[in-house]
Scaffold this motif. Sequence first.
Motif, PDB file in Angstrom:
ATOM      1  N   ARG A 111       0.862  -1.201   0.000  1.00  0.00           N
ATOM      2  CA  ARG A 111       0.000   0.000   0.000  1.00  0.00           C
ATOM      3  C   ARG A 111       0.889   1.238   0.000  1.00  0.00           C
ATOM      4  O   ARG A 111       1.985   1.229   0.600  1.00  0.00           O
ATOM      5  N   SER A 112       0.405   2.294  -0.653  1.00  0.00           N
ATOM      6  CA  SER A 112       1.172   3.532  -0.618  1.00  0.00           C
ATOM      7  C   SER A 112       0.990   4.157   0.760  1.00  0.00           C
ATOM      8  O   SER A 112      -0.093   4.060   1.356  1.00  0.00           O
ATOM      9  N   ALA A 113       2.038   4.793   1.251  1.00  0.00           N
ATOM     10  CA  ALA A 113       1.981   5.348   2.614  1.00  0.00           C
ATOM     11  C   ALA A 113       2.475   6.792   2.609  1.00  0.00           C
ATOM     12  O   ALA A 113       3.507   7.114   3.211  1.00  0.00           O
ATOM     13  N   PRO A 114       1.730   7.706   1.926  1.00  0.00           N
ATOM     14  CA  PRO A 114       2.180   9.107   1.878  1.00  0.00           C
ATOM     15  C   PRO A 114       2.223   9.742   3.266  1.00  0.00           C
ATOM     16  O   PRO A 114       2.985  10.688   3.491  1.00  0.00           O
ATOM     17  N   GLU A 115       1.425   9.181   4.206  1.00  0.00           N
ATOM     18  CA  GLU A 115       1.369   9.776   5.546  1.00  0.00           C
ATOM     19  C   GLU A 115       2.697   9.654   6.303  1.00  0.00           C
ATOM     20  O   GLU A 115       2.886  10.291   7.336  1.00  0.00           O
ATOM     21  N   THR A 116       3.636   8.837   5.788  1.00  0.00           N
ATOM     22  CA  THR A 116       4.922   8.684   6.482  1.00  0.00           C
ATOM     23  C   THR A 116       5.857   9.887   6.231  1.00  0.00           C
ATOM     24  O   THR A 116       6.899  10.002   6.848  1.00  0.00           O
ATOM     25  N   ILE A 117       5.464  10.767   5.312  1.00  0.00           N
ATOM     26  CA  ILE A 117       6.246  11.996   5.064  1.00  0.00           C
ATOM     27  C   ILE A 117       5.359  13.174   5.449  1.00  0.00           C
ATOM     28  O   ILE A 117       4.307  13.379   4.826  1.00  0.00           O
ATOM     29  N   PRO A 118       5.738  13.969   6.453  1.00  0.00           N
ATOM     30  CA  PRO A 118       4.850  15.056   6.890  1.00  0.00           C
ATOM     31  C   PRO A 118       4.451  15.981   5.738  1.00  0.00           C
ATOM     32  O   PRO A 118       5.309  16.432   4.979  1.00  0.00           O
ATOM     33  N   GLY A 119       3.154  16.204   5.613  1.00  0.00           N
ATOM     34  CA  GLY A 119       2.629  17.150   4.620  1.00  0.00           C
ATOM     35  C   GLY A 119       2.429  16.572   3.229  1.00  0.00           C
ATOM     36  O   GLY A 119       1.800  17.206   2.375  1.00  0.00           O
ATOM     37  N   LEU A 120       2.935  15.371   2.975  1.00  0.00           N
ATOM     38  CA  LEU A 120       2.874  14.847   1.595  1.00  0.00           C
ATOM     39  C   LEU A 120       1.437  14.510   1.174  1.00  0.00           C
ATOM     40  O   LEU A 120       0.990  14.903   0.093  1.00  0.00           O
ATOM     41  N   ALA A 121       0.716  13.788   2.037  1.00  0.00           N
ATOM     42  CA  ALA A 121      -0.633  13.339   1.662  1.00  0.00           C
ATOM     43  C   ALA A 121      -1.538  14.527   1.332  1.00  0.00           C
ATOM     44  O   ALA A 121      -2.280  14.502   0.347  1.00  0.00           O
ATOM     45  N   GLU A 122      -1.443  15.604   2.123  1.00  0.00           N
ATOM     46  CA  GLU A 122      -2.362  16.737   1.958  1.00  0.00           C
ATOM     47  C   GLU A 122      -2.002  17.626   0.771  1.00  0.00           C
ATOM     48  O   GLU A 122      -2.846  18.366   0.257  1.00  0.00           O
ATOM     49  N   ASN A 123      -0.727  17.599   0.341  1.00  0.00           N
ATOM     50  CA  ASN A 123      -0.273  18.618  -0.609  1.00  0.00           C
ATOM     51  C   ASN A 123       0.220  18.083  -1.947  1.00  0.00           C
ATOM     52  O   ASN A 123       0.816  18.831  -2.721  1.00  0.00           O
ATOM     53  N   SER A 124       0.007  16.790  -2.194  1.00  0.00           N
ATOM     54  CA  SER A 124       0.505  16.245  -3.462  1.00  0.00           C
ATOM     55  C   SER A 124      -0.586  15.402  -4.109  1.00  0.00           C
ATOM     56  O   SER A 124      -1.591  15.062  -3.477  1.00  0.00           O
ATOM     57  N   VAL A 125      -0.352  15.037  -5.366  1.00  0.00           N
ATOM     58  CA  VAL A 125      -1.248  14.086  -6.036  1.00  0.00           C
ATOM     59  C   VAL A 125      -0.441  12.833  -6.366  1.00  0.00           C
ATOM     60  O   VAL A 125       0.784  12.877  -6.487  1.00  0.00           O
ATOM     61  N   ASN A 126      -1.160  11.702  -6.494  1.00  0.00           N
ATOM     62  CA  ASN A 126      -0.500  10.467  -6.943  1.00  0.00           C
ATOM     63  C   ASN A 126      -1.559   9.566  -7.572  1.00  0.00           C
ATOM     64  O   ASN A 126      -2.757   9.862  -7.501  1.00  0.00           O
ATOM     65  N   CYS A 127      -1.104   8.465  -8.177  1.00  0.00           N
ATOM     66  CA  CYS A 127      -2.070   7.620  -8.900  1.00  0.00           C
ATOM     67  C   CYS A 127      -2.122   6.203  -8.329  1.00  0.00           C
ATOM     68  O   CYS A 127      -2.360   5.253  -9.060  1.00  0.00           O
ATOM     69  N   TYR A 128      -1.921   6.059  -7.018  1.00  0.00           N
ATOM     70  CA  TYR A 128      -1.798   4.699  -6.465  1.00  0.00           C
ATOM     71  C   TYR A 128      -3.086   4.050  -5.984  1.00  0.00           C
ATOM     72  O   TYR A 128      -3.100   2.852  -5.731  1.00  0.00           O
ATOM     73  N   THR A 129      -4.150   4.816  -5.793  1.00  0.00           N
ATOM     74  CA  THR A 129      -5.442   4.194  -5.480  1.00  0.00           C
ATOM     75  C   THR A 129      -6.464   4.818  -6.425  1.00  0.00           C
ATOM     76  O   THR A 129      -6.185   5.857  -7.050  1.00  0.00           O
ATOM     77  N   GLU A 130      -7.637   4.211  -6.488  1.00  0.00           N
ATOM     78  CA  GLU A 130      -8.669   4.772  -7.381  1.00  0.00           C
ATOM     79  C   GLU A 130      -8.978   6.220  -6.986  1.00  0.00           C
ATOM     80  O   GLU A 130      -9.023   7.106  -7.838  1.00  0.00           O
TER      81      GLU A 130
END
Length: 377
Positions: A111-130
């Motif tokens: 599973r992708s885990a953007p939450e492991t980098i502070p601020g990444l999940a809220e401020n970036s885009v990615n294509c790993y889930t629908e």
Amino acid sequence: MKIVIVGGGTGGTILGNHLARRLKPELKQGKASITLLSASERHMYQPGLLYVSIGRMMPDQLYREEASLLEPAIEFKVDPVEEFLLDQNKVKTKSGREVSYDILVIATGSRSAPETIPGLAENSVNCYTETDAVDMFRTVKNFSGGTVVIAVGLPHKCPMIPLEVTFVLHDYFQDRGILDKVKFQYTYPIGRLHSLAPLAEWTRGEFARLGIETETLFNMKEVDGANHIIHSEEGTQKPYDLLVAVPPHRGMEVIEKNKLGQNGWIPTDRHSLSMAGRDNVYVLGDTTNLPISKAGSTAHYEAEALAENLAALIKLGESVTQYDGKVFCFIEAGKDRATYAMFDYDHPPEPRAPNKAIHRFKMAYNQLYWASARGLL
Ligand SMILES: Cc1cc2nc3c(=O)[nH]c(=O)nc-3n(C[C@H](O)[C@H](O)[C@H](O)COP(=O)(O)OP(=O)(O)OC[C@H]3O[C@@H](n4cnc5c(N)ncnc54)[C@H](O)[C@@H]3O)c2cc1C
């Protein structure tokens, strides 16, 4: 002989189907059984998410009912495993069932885990889930120009995504007629542009041709969303208008919770695919700790080798083959061109010039995948 497979994705499905065909007589005579336990009744063709993120595929095109892909002799249950009681040769499922086994195969993916980098999940885009791929499409559709930073965390699923997402976005902005307003900055965490050295070299030429700027040794540390800046562990920083992430990945939480492997990666023998310290437990696909690509083709080739071995163990009491580290990945290279990388433990990839024929084959493979999941390709 009771075989239990946990995970009905690429690896688990291909393994189950190959085994069911090889063990046809044993299954018929009741000398063997195959049970597949999964977390979802649907099977997703994950590589299609790249196209969803630029509006070239719709999410519903990526799914099939898992039951429709499986040989009828396989007992399929949507009942995720919560406890692995390996000393007792059984697993416990969400519904409270205890399922015993003689041979267990774990193929629960990653599973992708953007939450492991502070601020990444809220401020970036990615294509790993629908959801992420659809959000990414909405964001890139409304993007009117500026600096696009591509930032990559390791390990991650699909080794080619950092390159592919850069190429397809370059195309997408060109098709929208705003490329002259967009500056691309591709970053990568190690000292070259890709983990596979021949591909890194190939990428250098392709990116130079497209005017894509690059920075290596850029390990994401945190994202300052208020000021639109991403900071690296190395002490550098990059302002961005659009931050496209390839987030670091982890194995599934259930693997971590059951202490089967750090960060959800299970220690696995690179040739036999057995779990370290366990003779009757095998691991397939993304969830191994092997330092090879976390890719559908890896899971596919591992599943073929393991099916051959498990069938031989049951019929002859001996294994007959070894997984050789084989991986095959297509690479979308922009403007309807693609190339591919094929490699194994002993042979590095030799990337070739991209062309339209390989792109067309990759588009055809988006459909052929279902034959591959059925174990027919
Ligand atoms: C955007 C994107 C692009 C990609 N592009 C490519 C590509 O071009 N080429 C390529 O080769 N690969 C590509 N991949 C990677 C590929 O999809 C994965 O590496 C592959 O699916 C891994 O197979 P797997 O069997 O290990 O896991 P998965 O296919 O993810 O399957 C895991 C299964 O385990 C189940 N599960 C999870 N938890 C439990 C539980 N507790 N109990 C029971 N079941 C459980 C899930 O429901 C799922 O069915 C891409 C992936 C993404 C996201």
